[in-house]
Design a protein around this motif. Structure first.
Motif, short mmCIF file in Angstrom:
data_model
loop_
_atom_site.label_atom_id
_atom_site.label_comp_id
_atom_site.label_asym_id
_atom_site.label_seq_id
_atom_site.Cartn_x
_atom_site.Cartn_y
_atom_site.Cartn_z
N GLY A 61 3.01 8.16 -35.25
CA GLY A 61 4.01 7.09 -35.21
C GLY A 61 3.70 6.11 -34.09
N LYS A 62 4.67 5.20 -33.85
CA LYS A 62 4.50 4.19 -32.81
C LYS A 62 4.88 4.74 -31.44
CE LYS A 62 5.23 0.19 -35.82
NZ LYS A 62 6.01 -1.06 -36.04
N TRP A 63 4.01 4.47 -30.45
CA TRP A 63 4.21 4.94 -29.09
C TRP A 63 3.90 3.80 -28.12
CZ3 TRP A 63 5.80 9.86 -27.51
CH2 TRP A 63 5.90 10.81 -28.53
N THR A 64 4.54 3.85 -26.97
CA THR A 64 4.27 2.91 -25.88
C THR A 64 3.46 3.63 -24.81
OG1 THR A 64 6.29 1.67 -26.33
CG2 THR A 64 5.27 1.37 -24.17
N ILE A 65 2.25 3.15 -24.54
CA ILE A 65 1.36 3.76 -23.56
C ILE A 65 1.40 2.95 -22.27
CG2 ILE A 65 -0.98 4.54 -23.09
CD1 ILE A 65 0.40 6.01 -25.38
N THR A 66 1.58 3.62 -21.14
CA THR A 66 1.60 2.99 -19.83
C THR A 66 0.60 3.70 -18.94
OG1 THR A 66 3.94 2.47 -20.08
CG2 THR A 66 3.02 2.34 -17.86
N VAL A 67 -0.27 2.94 -18.30
CA VAL A 67 -1.27 3.47 -17.37
C VAL A 67 -0.96 2.92 -15.99
CG1 VAL A 67 -3.73 3.71 -16.85
CG2 VAL A 67 -2.97 3.52 -19.23
N GLN A 68 -0.76 3.81 -15.00
CA GLN A 68 -0.38 3.41 -13.66
C GLN A 68 -1.22 4.14 -12.63
OE1 GLN A 68 3.78 4.52 -13.74
NE2 GLN A 68 4.42 2.41 -14.14
N MET A 69 -1.45 3.46 -11.50
CA MET A 69 -2.11 4.05 -10.34
C MET A 69 -1.85 3.16 -9.14
SD MET A 69 -5.98 5.46 -9.93
CE MET A 69 -6.40 6.51 -8.52
N GLN A 70 -1.69 3.77 -7.99
CA GLN A 70 -1.39 3.02 -6.78
C GLN A 70 -2.49 2.01 -6.49
OE1 GLN A 70 -0.76 5.48 -3.38
NE2 GLN A 70 0.11 3.87 -2.11
N LEU A 94 -7.17 -4.50 -9.75
CA LEU A 94 -6.48 -4.38 -8.47
C LEU A 94 -5.32 -5.35 -8.38
CD1 LEU A 94 -9.40 -3.98 -5.90
CD2 LEU A 94 -7.67 -2.28 -6.46
N LEU A 95 -4.32 -4.98 -7.59
CA LEU A 95 -3.21 -5.86 -7.32
C LEU A 95 -3.67 -7.06 -6.50
CD1 LEU A 95 -0.42 -3.27 -6.38
CD2 LEU A 95 -0.51 -4.65 -8.45
N PRO A 96 -2.97 -8.18 -6.57
CA PRO A 96 -3.32 -9.31 -5.69
C PRO A 96 -3.21 -8.93 -4.22
CG PRO A 96 -1.86 -10.01 -7.48
CD PRO A 96 -1.92 -8.51 -7.53
N MET A 97 -3.87 -9.72 -3.36
CA MET A 97 -3.93 -9.38 -1.94
C MET A 97 -2.56 -9.35 -1.30
SD MET A 97 -5.82 -8.40 0.46
CE MET A 97 -7.39 -8.68 -0.35
N ASN A 98 -1.67 -10.30 -1.66
CA ASN A 98 -0.35 -10.31 -1.02
C ASN A 98 0.46 -9.07 -1.39
OD1 ASN A 98 -0.12 -10.95 -3.68
ND2 ASN A 98 1.24 -12.73 -3.40
N GLN A 99 0.31 -8.58 -2.63
CA GLN A 99 1.02 -7.36 -3.02
C GLN A 99 0.44 -6.13 -2.33
OE1 GLN A 99 1.51 -6.92 -7.23
NE2 GLN A 99 2.01 -9.09 -7.58
N LEU A 100 -0.89 -6.11 -2.14
CA LEU A 100 -1.49 -5.00 -1.42
C LEU A 100 -1.01 -4.95 0.03
CD1 LEU A 100 -5.18 -5.06 -2.72
CD2 LEU A 100 -3.44 -3.35 -3.21
N GLN A 101 -0.93 -6.12 0.68
CA GLN A 101 -0.43 -6.17 2.06
C GLN A 101 1.03 -5.76 2.14
OE1 GLN A 101 -1.28 -10.12 3.39
NE2 GLN A 101 -3.50 -9.76 3.59
N ALA A 102 1.82 -6.18 1.15
CA ALA A 102 3.24 -5.81 1.15
C ALA A 102 3.41 -4.30 0.98
CB ALA A 102 3.98 -6.56 0.05
N ALA A 104 1.22 -2.05 1.87
CA ALA A 104 0.73 -1.38 3.07
C ALA A 104 1.77 -1.40 4.19
CB ALA A 104 -0.56 -2.04 3.55
N GLN A 105 2.60 -2.48 4.24
CA GLN A 105 3.63 -2.56 5.29
C GLN A 105 4.76 -1.58 5.05
OE1 GLN A 105 4.85 -6.63 5.40
NE2 GLN A 105 2.89 -7.37 6.26
N LYS A 106 4.91 -1.11 3.81
CA LYS A 106 5.96 -0.16 3.52
C LYS A 106 5.64 1.24 3.99
CE LYS A 106 7.56 -2.64 -0.59
NZ LYS A 106 7.80 -2.55 -2.04
N VAL A 107 4.36 1.50 4.31
CA VAL A 107 3.97 2.84 4.78
C VAL A 107 4.54 3.05 6.16
CG1 VAL A 107 2.04 4.35 5.28
CG2 VAL A 107 1.88 2.72 3.40
N LYS A 108 5.19 4.18 6.37
CA LYS A 108 5.80 4.47 7.66
C LYS A 108 4.74 4.69 8.71
CE LYS A 108 9.95 6.58 5.73
NZ LYS A 108 10.81 7.80 5.72
N PRO A 109 4.90 4.11 9.90
CA PRO A 109 3.91 4.34 10.96
C PRO A 109 3.93 5.78 11.41
CG PRO A 109 5.82 3.18 11.83
CD PRO A 109 6.01 3.24 10.34
N MET A 110 2.82 6.20 12.00
CA MET A 110 2.72 7.56 12.52
C MET A 110 3.71 7.76 13.65
SD MET A 110 -1.39 8.06 12.58
CE MET A 110 -1.13 9.71 13.26
#
Length: 358
Positions: A61-70, A94-102, A104-110
């Protein structure tokens, strides 16, 4: 009605395999998550090290396929699963550079290290009281409060929580140690099953016994007043003692043939005295007629091997080194044929060399 119910059941029960490969830049992309959605049903697969994924039992039948990776743009597509659906190829971007930087800023600092406590200043002595001499910290306190880093006074055995420096063979200030070992490998046919007989009669179980022993010794040669700083020695000795018994089969002359009566000939042959003398070395048949062979017997063979080896190496200076080796190998074997004759074989090999490196 029964045929219609069976047809309806088979339609809902049909399932197919949907597989594909996830790539990036033409190379496999392992770890990507592939999700198949149909109404309230969801199936998930993860790409293997080759980038491949598979849904083994996906209803048609009909299915919706989604492929994701960080760090990659998600992919979506609607497909129709059928039994002959070819494998899919998903190329990630790859994601655009501005999205990659955004992201990366969400990662909690050590987590920051706690601040080092400030040193307590000495109190100036009062005119009325005596001067108090500060007490030196205990060894355990010094190890617990100080920084345990390479080169500080708190590493090694100064801490109560560190490993004892006299653990194992590495003991500071100790004498040179000699190390050695011994090993043995034993095999025996006591628990083996009885072999299959070609003649149809019960065959005796071949017996064998294998033994291999190894002994080693190494360490520096230290003879006081004669060779206080001798070369390093490595000596080993390996010996093997094997014995095996195997079932040998063959065709030997029967009693009638020994008397000159050969099947297919009406008149008996005359056996010459020379042939009669040779016939005594042939055993009599011990198997019933009808088999390809009329004689079988277990024969014992044995082999012995000894291989000693000695290596020496000595550092003469910072630029000169001498090393050498002497090895010997001796092999003896006894093999028995169908008539009981023993064949003795033996080899002896010696190899020695010495090298000087500058």
């Amino acid at each position: 009605m029964l045929a219609l119910a069976l047809l309806t059941f088979s339609t809902f029960a049909m399932a197919s395999t949907y597989r594909g490969v996830v790539t990036f830049g033409g190379l496999p992309l392992p770890g990507a998550t592939v999700t198949a959605t149909q109404g309230g049903k969801t199936f998930t697969a993860v790409a293997d090290p080759n980038g491949a994924f598979s849904f083994d039992d996906l209803p048609d039948g009909k299915w919706t396929i989604t492929v994701q990776m960080q760090c990659f743009e998600p992919l979506h597509a609607d497909i129709t699963v059928t039994p002959k659906l070819p494998a899919a190829a998903w190329e990630m971007k790859l994601l655009p550079m501005n999205q990659l930087q955004a992201s990366a800023q969400k990662v909690k600092p050590m987590m920051a290290l706690p601040p080092v406590p400030a040193l307590v200043q000495e109190k100036k002595p009062d005119a009325a009281g005596p001067t108090e001499i500060p007490k030196a910290p205990e060894e355990n306190e010094q190890s617990a409060d100080g920084l345990v880093v390479q080169g500080s006074v708190n590493n090694a055995a100064t801490s109560v929580y560190s490993t004892n420096p006299a653990f194992g063979n590495r003991r500071p200030g100790g004498r040179a140690l000699y190390t050695g070992g011994i090993a043995a490998f034993v095999e025996n046919s006591a628990l083996d099953a009885r072999p299959y007989s070609l003649s149809g009669s019960e065959a005796s179980k071949p017996a064998y016994s294998d033994f291999t022993g190894v002994a080693t010794l190494q360490g520096p040669i230290d003879i006081p007043r004669l060779m206080p700083r001798g070369p390093n020695l490595f000596a080993s000795y390996q010996w093997t003692r094997n014995s095996s018994s195997q079932i040998l089969t063959g065709i030997v002359p029967t009693v009638d043939e020994r008397n000159g009566i050969v099947p297919g000939f009406s008149n008996p042959f005359t056996v010459s005295p020379q042939a009669a003398a040779l016939l005594q070395y042939y055993p009599l048949p011990n198997l019933a007629n009808g088999s390809p062979y009329n004689y079988q017997a277990p024969m014992l063979s044995s082999s012995h091997q000894d291989a000693p080896q000695v290596r020496l190496d000595k550092t003469l200076s910072r630029k000169d080194e001498v090393y050498g080796r002497f090895s010997l190998q001796s092999t003896r074997a006894d093999s028995v044929n169908l008539f009981g004759f023993v064949d003795h074989t033996g080899t002896l090999g010696i190899n020695s060399n010495i090298h000087w490196a500058h």
